[in-house]
Scaffold this motif. Structure first.
Motif, PDB file in Angstrom:
ATOM      1  N   PHE A   1       0.951  -1.120  -0.091  1.00 56.33           N
ATOM      2  CA  PHE A   1      -0.095  -0.063  -0.122  1.00 56.33           C
ATOM      3  C   PHE A   1       0.783   1.202  -0.316  1.00 56.33           C
ATOM      4  O   PHE A   1       1.962   1.327   0.656  1.00 56.33           O
ATOM      5  N   ILE A   2       0.513   2.233  -0.985  1.00 55.32           N
ATOM      6  CA  ILE A   2       1.244   3.473  -0.786  1.00 55.32           C
ATOM      7  C   ILE A   2       0.495   4.699  -0.556  1.00 55.32           C
ATOM      8  O   ILE A   2      -0.644   4.760  -1.365  1.00 55.32           O
ATOM      9  N   GLU A   3       0.575   5.124   0.607  1.00 56.49           N
ATOM     10  CA  GLU A   3      -0.060   6.092   1.034  1.00 56.49           C
ATOM     11  C   GLU A   3      -0.066   7.540   0.157  1.00 56.49           C
ATOM     12  O   GLU A   3      -1.062   8.132   0.039  1.00 56.49           O
ATOM     13  N   ALA A   4       1.010   7.735  -0.343  1.00 58.93           N
ATOM     14  CA  ALA A   4       1.268   8.954  -1.304  1.00 58.93           C
ATOM     15  C   ALA A   4       1.801   8.875  -2.395  1.00 58.93           C
ATOM     16  O   ALA A   4       3.196   8.328  -2.232  1.00 58.93           O
ATOM     17  N   THR A   5       1.488   9.197  -3.539  1.00 58.70           N
ATOM     18  CA  THR A   5       2.397   9.490  -4.822  1.00 58.70           C
ATOM     19  C   THR A   5       2.749  10.688  -4.997  1.00 58.70           C
ATOM     20  O   THR A   5       1.846  11.373  -5.270  1.00 58.70           O
ATOM     21  N   ILE A   6       3.941  11.124  -5.058  1.00 53.86           N
ATOM     22  CA  ILE A   6       4.350  12.662  -5.095  1.00 53.86           C
ATOM     23  C   ILE A   6       5.337  13.008  -6.124  1.00 53.86           C
ATOM     24  O   ILE A   6       6.303  12.184  -6.513  1.00 53.86           O
ATOM     25  N   LEU A   7       4.844  13.897  -7.129  1.00 53.52           N
ATOM     26  CA  LEU A   7       5.833  14.367  -8.188  1.00 53.52           C
ATOM     27  C   LEU A   7       6.842  14.871  -7.787  1.00 53.52           C
ATOM     28  O   LEU A   7       6.773  15.663  -6.838  1.00 53.52           O
ATOM     29  N   ALA A   8       7.904  14.332  -8.571  1.00 53.59           N
ATOM     30  CA  ALA A   8       9.242  14.969  -7.976  1.00 53.59           C
ATOM     31  C   ALA A   8       9.280  16.341  -8.084  1.00 53.59           C
ATOM     32  O   ALA A   8       8.759  17.072  -8.896  1.00 53.59           O
ATOM     33  N   GLY A   9       9.848  17.165  -6.960  1.00 51.04           N
ATOM     34  CA  GLY A   9       9.867  18.802  -6.848  1.00 51.04           C
ATOM     35  C   GLY A   9       8.520  19.213  -6.237  1.00 51.04           C
ATOM     36  O   GLY A   9       8.593  20.471  -5.896  1.00 51.04           O
ATOM     37  N   THR A  10       7.696  18.663  -5.975  1.00 54.43           N
ATOM     38  CA  THR A  10       6.552  19.029  -5.102  1.00 54.43           C
ATOM     39  C   THR A  10       6.823  19.499  -3.825  1.00 54.43           C
ATOM     40  O   THR A  10       7.427  18.679  -3.208  1.00 54.43           O
ATOM     41  N   THR A  11       6.395  20.550  -3.301  1.00 56.66           N
ATOM     42  CA  THR A  11       6.475  20.912  -1.870  1.00 56.66           C
ATOM     43  C   THR A  11       5.031  20.476  -1.150  1.00 56.66           C
ATOM     44  O   THR A  11       3.973  20.881  -1.787  1.00 56.66           O
ATOM     45  N   GLU A  12       5.313  19.748   0.143  1.00 61.46           N
ATOM     46  CA  GLU A  12       3.806  19.308   0.782  1.00 61.46           C
ATOM     47  C   GLU A  12       4.088  19.856   2.135  1.00 61.46           C
ATOM     48  O   GLU A  12       5.242  19.660   2.933  1.00 61.46           O
ATOM     49  N   ILE A  13       2.951  20.076   2.650  1.00 56.24           N
ATOM     50  CA  ILE A  13       2.643  20.195   4.398  1.00 56.24           C
ATOM     51  C   ILE A  13       2.461  18.706   4.533  1.00 56.24           C
ATOM     52  O   ILE A  13       1.312  18.541   4.159  1.00 56.24           O
ATOM     53  N   TRP A  14       3.033  18.432   5.836  1.00 55.60           N
ATOM     54  CA  TRP A  14       2.292  16.897   6.457  1.00 55.60           C
ATOM     55  C   TRP A  14       1.920  17.563   7.832  1.00 55.60           C
ATOM     56  O   TRP A  14       2.616  18.314   8.658  1.00 55.60           O
ATOM     57  N   GLU A  15       0.649  17.390   8.310  1.00 57.70           N
ATOM     58  CA  GLU A  15       0.182  17.780   9.364  1.00 57.70           C
ATOM     59  C   GLU A  15       0.062  16.534  10.253  1.00 57.70           C
ATOM     60  O   GLU A  15      -0.711  15.690   9.962  1.00 57.70           O
ATOM     61  N   ILE A  16       1.074  16.199  11.088  1.00 60.92           N
ATOM     62  CA  ILE A  16       1.099  14.980  11.791  1.00 60.92           C
ATOM     63  C   ILE A  16       0.262  15.128  13.101  1.00 60.92           C
ATOM     64  O   ILE A  16       0.672  16.103  13.998  1.00 60.92           O
ATOM     65  N   ALA A  17      -0.755  14.343  13.373  1.00 61.05           N
ATOM     66  CA  ALA A  17      -1.424  14.475  14.597  1.00 61.05           C
ATOM     67  C   ALA A  17      -1.276  13.147  15.222  1.00 61.05           C
ATOM     68  O   ALA A  17      -1.528  12.064  14.915  1.00 61.05           O
ATOM     69  N   ASN A  18      -1.361  13.354  16.806  1.00 62.45           N
ATOM     70  CA  ASN A  18      -1.037  12.194  17.495  1.00 62.45           C
ATOM     71  C   ASN A  18      -2.081  11.976  18.394  1.00 62.45           C
ATOM     72  O   ASN A  18      -2.709  12.736  19.093  1.00 62.45           O
ATOM     73  N   GLU A  19      -2.864  10.859  18.088  1.00 58.38           N
ATOM     74  CA  GLU A  19      -4.097  10.426  18.799  1.00 58.38           C
ATOM     75  C   GLU A  19      -3.896   9.660  19.994  1.00 58.38           C
ATOM     76  O   GLU A  19      -4.874   9.171  20.733  1.00 58.38           O
ATOM     77  N   THR A  20      -2.653   9.761  20.543  1.00 59.67           N
ATOM     78  CA  THR A  20      -2.287   9.039  21.593  1.00 59.67           C
ATOM     79  C   THR A  20      -1.742   9.736  22.679  1.00 59.67           C
ATOM     80  O   THR A  20      -1.483  10.818  22.664  1.00 59.67           O
ATOM     81  N   PRO A  21      -1.767   9.006  24.164  1.00 60.68           N
ATOM     82  CA  PRO A  21      -1.323   9.655  25.097  1.00 60.68           C
ATOM     83  C   PRO A  21       0.252   9.822  25.308  1.00 60.68           C
ATOM     84  O   PRO A  21       0.969   9.998  26.332  1.00 60.68           O
ATOM     85  N   MET A  22       0.932   9.323  24.142  1.00 64.45           N
ATOM     86  CA  MET A  22       2.396   9.338  24.351  1.00 64.45           C
ATOM     87  C   MET A  22       3.218   9.765  23.258  1.00 64.45           C
ATOM     88  O   MET A  22       2.441  10.110  22.092  1.00 64.45           O
ATOM     89  N   ILE A  23       4.257  10.512  23.248  1.00 66.56           N
ATOM     90  CA  ILE A  23       5.105  11.229  22.096  1.00 66.56           C
ATOM     91  C   ILE A  23       5.516  10.194  21.192  1.00 66.56           C
ATOM     92  O   ILE A  23       5.787   8.799  21.647  1.00 66.56           O
ATOM     93  N   HIS A  24       5.299  10.253  20.073  1.00 65.34           N
ATOM     94  CA  HIS A  24       5.745   9.520  18.690  1.00 65.34           C
ATOM     95  C   HIS A  24       6.669  10.572  17.910  1.00 65.34           C
ATOM     96  O   HIS A  24       6.396  11.434  17.549  1.00 65.34           O
ATOM     97  N   PRO A  25       7.921  10.041  17.822  1.00 64.32           N
ATOM     98  CA  PRO A  25       8.986  10.782  17.148  1.00 64.32           C
ATOM     99  C   PRO A  25       8.792  10.343  15.682  1.00 64.32           C
ATOM    100  O   PRO A  25       8.896   9.251  15.286  1.00 64.32           O
TER     101      PRO A  25
END
Ligand SMILES: [Cu+2]
Length: 519
Positions: free
Chosen positions: A421-445
């Motif tokens: 499974f590929i979550e994202a297919t991105i055209l080379a040279g594209t700029t993206e924002i990734w908004e990472i949301a943590n739905e759990t009660p612990m830190i994830h790096p």
């Protein structure tokens, strides 16, 4: 049958042991190796063909078993790269053509990933480049990035946790011309020091133990003994007035909150992927697994002092359950990491004057949010508080019982890692924002392979002073949200993906990982 009360008792017992690192009751049978000189991994710069620029830098790495002496008179069975535990520090320069030949002499499938390196997908060393026992894999790439402290480690599918734990990791230093011009400590092993932070569990016979309890899978494996470059109770003799520490959190799951025992400031000069614009004066620095920082420490005096871990003030996370409590116990631990013994011979500068540092370190090309064509949501999940691990069904009763942790399912965007499974297919040279949301009660790096990102927002606020620079791994706080921006540069590859994942290695192994392609 194990009751909740028994589980709680064993968790508390465990957390109490961990509260006294390097002073374990269980270790009483072993002679603790006190004040050992900090081991410095050998520096490997590769055999250069053609010597001049445009030549090729050849590295040869072998994954192997070995015996390592952490305690006096005790040989501990470990894994290493060209050695018994950890690997050599690889050094290469921006512009170099590099060829790294990796031979797997272990009896398990493995691979090495070049963490922080901007390399083609086929050279990345992820789950699609696994090396069978007895096999060899060659990564070829051209270094196209500024000076930085990167690293390399096992990225074996489902086995990164145990393999890194046994020793499959090392540091990788990128050098470049503009950083060479700066007045910074740069003599490897003398005033420019790799500091690989790890925690391990040893049993009373000195065996390194990788635990398999449910809580270890849930929160990640945390040890009760701290190692630096594979050295127990390490001591470093500083011969110069300024010491550059290339800090790497190489632990499977432990967060470090670093400070100096003498209460003095230190100066951060680099984030994960390179130098910052200017030195940042700090008294504390948090590093989650996978993150790096370079700091300059004042070693002009005569008194020894220590790099320490300070307890994080009790989390403001509400009490959700056993695992949260265990985590909070661990984050409250104070322990020593590395003793620095200045020689007192440094004549560079009087200790009464401010430490001499370059005012300007690097130019950082800040990417405006408006350059992004998409904001991609990334949800970090650990079940839904249901005993079955977050599938359909379940309900409020088990949410209370399991404290919002679910039955052990680690996912991103509702899905466990799936090679197909590929979550994202991105055209080379594209700029993206990734908004990472943590739905759990612990830190994830959260780590993204290949790209170097900038943090736009942390819980709606600007990034911390310590993270204002290029990064590849970011601390995503409990129930928090971090926005990062990156250019997804080529070369594209329509056949092979890159990974993004939680760098708590047990979370990665259990499915908190996904794939993207650059085409
Ligand atoms: Cu995680």
């Amino acid at each position: 049958m194990t009751t909740r009360r028994d589980t709680l008792k064993s968790l508390l017992a465990c957390s109490m042991i961990v509260a006294a690192p390097n002073a374990l009751g269980a270790m009483a049978a072993l002679a603790p190796a006190r004040g050992q000189t900090l081991k410095i991994p050998p520096l490997l710069e590769g055999d250069v063909d053609g010597a001049l620029k445009g030549g090729e830098r050849n590295f040869s790495l072998t994954l192997q078993q070995g015996l390592t002496r952490f305690y006096q008179d005790v040989d501990t069975s470990t894994w290493g790269i060209n050695g018994s535990y950890l690997g050599p520090t690889l050094r290469m320069r921006d512009g170099d053509k590099v060829r790294i030949r990796v031979t797997n002499n272990l009896d398990e499938t493995s691979v090495l990933h070049w963490h922080g390196m901007n390399v083609p997908a086929r050279a990345d060393g992820g789950p699609h480049q696994q090396i069978m026992p007895g096999g060899t894999w060659t990564a070829e790439f051209q270094v196209k990035q500024p000076a930085a402290s990167c690293w390399y480690h096992s990225h074996a599918m489902h086995m990164s946790g145990p393999q890194v734990y046994k020793g499959l990791a090392g540091m990788l230093i990128v050098a470049d011309d503009s950083s060479d011009q700066l007045d910074l400590p740069s003599e490897y092993g003398v005033d420019d020091i790799p500091v690989i932070l790890q925690d391990r569990i040893f049993d009373r016979d000195g065996n390194m133990v990788y635990p398999h309890r449910m809580e270890d899978h849930m929160i990640g494996v945390r040890g009760n003994t701290i190692l630096v470059n594979g050295t127990l109770n390490p001591l470093f003799h500083a011969r110069t007035g300024r010491t550059r520490l290339r800090l790497l959190n190489g632990a499977n799951a432990r967060n470090f909150t670093l400070a100096l025992s003498n209460g003095q400031s230190f100066w951060q000069i680099a984030t994960d992927c390179g130098l910052m614009e200017e030195p940042v004066e700090l008294t504390q620095l948090v590093l989650t697994p996978g993150e790096r920082a370079e700091i300059i420490v004042d070693t002009r005096g005569t008194e020894p002092f220590k790099l320490i871990n300070v307890p994080v003030p009790a989390s403001n996370i509400p009490y959700y359950g056993l695992f949260t409590q265990l985590l909070m116990e661990m984050d409250r631990q104070a322990f020593d990491i590395l003793t620095l013994q200045p020689s007192g011979q440094s004549s560079e500068q009087s200790p009464s004057e401010p430490l001499a540092l370059p005012g300007r370190l690097a130019h950082i090309d800040w990417i405006p949010a408006s350059a992004a064509t998409i904001t991609r949501p990334i949800l970090l999940q650990m079940g839904e508080g249901r005993g079955n691990g977050g599938g359909l069904g379940g309900g409020p009763r088990s949410r209370k019982e399991f404290g919002g942790w679910g039955g052990g399912t680690h996912k991103i965007n509702g899905r466990k890692m799936d090679m197909n499974f590929i979550e994202a297919t991105i055209l080379a040279g594209t700029t993206e924002i990734w908004e990472i949301a943590n739905e759990t009660p612990m830190i994830h790096p959260f780590h993204i392979h290949k790209v170097h990102f900038q943090i736009l927002e942390r819980n709606g606020m600007p990034p911390l002073p310590s993270e204002r620079g290029f990064k590849d791994t970011v601390n995503v706080p409990p129930h928090g949200r971090v926005k990062v921006i990156a250019r997804f540069t080529g070369p594209g590859d329509p056949m092979l993906p890159y990974m993004f994942h939680c760098h708590i290695l047990e979370h990665e192994d259990h499915g908190m990982m996904g794939q993207f392609m650059i085409v």
